[in-house]
Design an enzyme around this catalytic site. Structure first.
Site, PDB file in Angstrom:
ATOM      1  N   THR A 159     -83.697 -44.828   6.028  1.00  0.00           N
ATOM      2  CA  THR A 159     -83.732 -44.525   4.602  1.00  0.00           C
ATOM      3  C   THR A 159     -83.735 -43.023   4.392  1.00  0.00           C
ATOM      4  OG1 THR A 159     -85.009 -46.498   4.227  1.00  0.00           O
ATOM      5  CG2 THR A 159     -85.037 -44.855   2.503  1.00  0.00           C
ATOM      6  N   LYS A 160     -82.793 -42.551   3.624  1.00  0.00           N
ATOM      7  CA  LYS A 160     -82.781 -41.111   3.332  1.00  0.00           C
ATOM      8  C   LYS A 160     -83.029 -40.853   1.865  1.00  0.00           C
ATOM      9  CE  LYS A 160     -80.100 -39.343   7.163  1.00  0.00           C
ATOM     10  NZ  LYS A 160     -79.019 -40.119   7.750  1.00  0.00           N
TER      11      LYS A 160
END
Lengths: 283, 284
Positions: B61-62
């Site tokens: 997840t960014k």
């Protein structure tokens, strides 16, 4: 016991629908020394008789603390008991890590019972040869459970397992209605008297019996040796009073608080010479 | 918090965090030319695929995509109030106006979240498994709010350790042994309990109101009024919010009730709103 052709394997049924290996495993529990448990509305008490291999050895531990709110007493194969104890401690501590709260007693007992049941349904395993009395307190109050090698478990108001436990159960059946309202000292006295009932010879000393107590505000504590000594002394002082109570037609409640009966002390000394338990054993 | 890179892609518009496609990195620029790299091997019509993902399709997840904004909660005499709006925003776009960001765990507890909505749905799935297990065990014991708080904290911290966080700020509210309970958990596992908790913009906007006016022995009327004022302030000053709120109430005797979405009266005729620069230095 008897041997027959259906008892070689734990996964073989008998024509009557019995699993003999499981029943034999339950015999192992009956060979262990007597263990008594009882509970009131606020506390749970376990009392056990410890055996020693010989005069040179120490007495075998029977009571194990699992968590602050929970502990067990074992009857049967001590090795199996230790293994289950380790499993229970692990489950409790994992629960504490994730939920930061104490594990509900019934759920832990169910896990142990499920574990025991697995061993009755695999051909490459053998059933556990130990029965546990689990004493604990959780959000729903005090609990006393008994597990056995078959994977069965029940909750009890009072229970005894191990050798000659029937005599202890008889005592408990007589008095269990007074347990809910009893205070901690009274409960311990009842447990020791029940334990005494199962003694065939000799008598309770601070070396051969251990008591464990747990309550809502009382962490699971094992009382051994010196810690259990006052209760044993009080028990012995009580015996003459007890004999009179038994002689009365009512039979009902055993004497509550151990009275400092100085006058009866001399009589008590004489009684100590007698063979083991109180007259009610004769039932 | 990690800085969110913005893109200047015309497709997505200004000030929006978009997928990597919109940002030309050295990984793309310095590579030898691969004429067919963006075309599907099956020969089907190509869709827009970031060439970098063909090397390793898995990513951590960014950035969050569909997000909820602030959550605010206060203790009062009989229990707790948890309030938030019902918007699932897609960047600046007010895309999903019907998302319920408060989850009813059991008769004593609710969990509300700001941040990535899909991660919150995953969290509610986990909680659902726990409550279903309690139901199946059928021994009268259900999770207390404090246990839910500890459990979620462990989950969030574990994900953070894998560099794959659940992009949420969670609020756990309920009644614990007859007393109100409020806790907060951040996306990296930071957690605490307090008499009032807030997430997102409410940290800056609602917390001063709560500090001034919240008392543990407030009546329900006072607590509701305080909650309405806090929700109003957050709507006034948070760009990505809507005038559609839900309040959950958890009390000792009444269990959990989550209100139907409602709107608050707002005033936009303040002179400074109408002509914001009228008295500004240098304005004419």
């Amino acid at each position: 016991m008897f041997r027959n052709q259906y008892d070689t394997d734990v996964t073989t049924w008998s024509p009557q629908g019995r699993l003999f290996q499981v029943e034999y495993a339950m015999e192992a529990v009956k060979q262990g020394s007597c263990t008594v448990g009882l509970k009131s509305d606020t506390h749970v008490v376990l009392a056990t008789l410890k055996r020693s291999q010989s005069e040179l050895s120490s007495f075998q531990r029977k009571v194990f603390k699992i968590d602050d709110h929970l502990g067990i007493a074992i009857a049967g194969l001590t090795g199996d008991g230790r293994s289950l104890c380790k499993y229970m401690r692990n489950e409790c501590i994992n629960h504490r890590y994730v939920y930061e709260s104490s594990m509900p007693v019934g759920r832990l007992v169910r896990l142990v019972a499920d574990k025991a049941q697995v061993c009755t349904q695999r051909s490459w395993k053998r059933p556990y040869g130990v029965g546990l009395l689990v004493a604990g307190v959780d959000s729903q109050g005090p609990h006393l459970y008994s597990t056995c090698p078959s994977g069965n478990y029940y909750e009890y108001k009072a229970m005894a397992i191990g050798s000659r436990s029937q005599a202890a159960k008889t005592y408990l059946e007589k008095h269990f209605e007074t347990f809910p309202g009893a205070n901690l000292d009274e409960l311990v006295q009842h447990s020791l008297r029940a334990l005494q009932a199962s003694l065939s010879e000799g008598e309770l000393t601070d070396a051969n019996c251990s008591v464990a107590v747990v309550g809502k505000d009382l962490s699971f504590t094992v009382l051994e040796d010196q810690a259990v000594e006052p209760y044993i002394t009080a028990l012995k002082e009580d015996e003459p009073m007890q004999a009179e109570a038994e002689a009365a037609p009512e039979g009902g409640e055993a004497p509550e608080a151990p009275p400092a009966a100085e006058a009866a002390a001399a009589e008590g000394d004489e009684r100590r010479e007698d063979e083991g338990p109180a007259p009610m054993e004769a039932d | 918090m990690l800085p969110r890179p913005t893109t200047h892609s015309k497709a997505l518009g200004p000030g929006v965090a978009g997928p990597e496609l919109a940002v030309a990195t050295s990984a793309v620029l310095d590579r030898p030319p691969q004429p067919g790299a963006h075309l599907p091997l099956s020969g089907a019509q190509p869709c827009a695929v970031d060439p970098a993902t063909l090397a390793d399709p898995r990513q951590h997840t960014k950035y969050p995509y569909v997000t909820g904004t602030s959550v605010m909660a206060i203790k009062y005499k009989d229990g707790v109030l948890v309030g938030c709006d019902t918007l699932g925003a897609y960047g600046s776009t007010k895309r999903y106006k019907n998302t319920q960001r408060i989850y009813h765990v059991n008769s004593k507890c609710v969990v509300a979240a700001g941040g990535e909505i899909s991660d919150f749905q995953y969290i509610t799935n986990l909680l659902d498994e726990l409550t279903t297990d309690d139901y199946r065990t059928d021994d009268g014991i259900e999770l207390t709010p404090q246990e839910v708080h500890s459990y979620l904290c462990r989950v969030m911290y574990n994900r953070r350790n894998k560099f794959d966080p659940l992009w949420n700020s969670l609020v756990v509210g309920g009644v614990q042994e007859g007393k109100p309970f409020l806790g907060m958990i951040g996306m990296i596992g930071t957690h605490y309990t307090d008499s009032h908790v807030t997430t997102g913009f409410a940290n800056q906007l609602a917390r001063p109101l709560f500090r001034e006016r919240q008392q543990d022995d407030m009546s329900e009327e006072e607590a509701l009024k305080l909650m309405y004022d806090a929700l109003r302030v957050c709507y006034y000053r948070d760009k990505v919010s809507i005038n559609k709120f839900q309040i959950a109430k958890v009390t000792k005797d009444g269990g959990v009730s989550i209100s139907e979405p409602f709107a608050l009266d707002m005033r936009w005729d303040y002179k400074l709103f109408a002509q914001p620069t009228k008295w500004a230095v240098g304005a004419w």
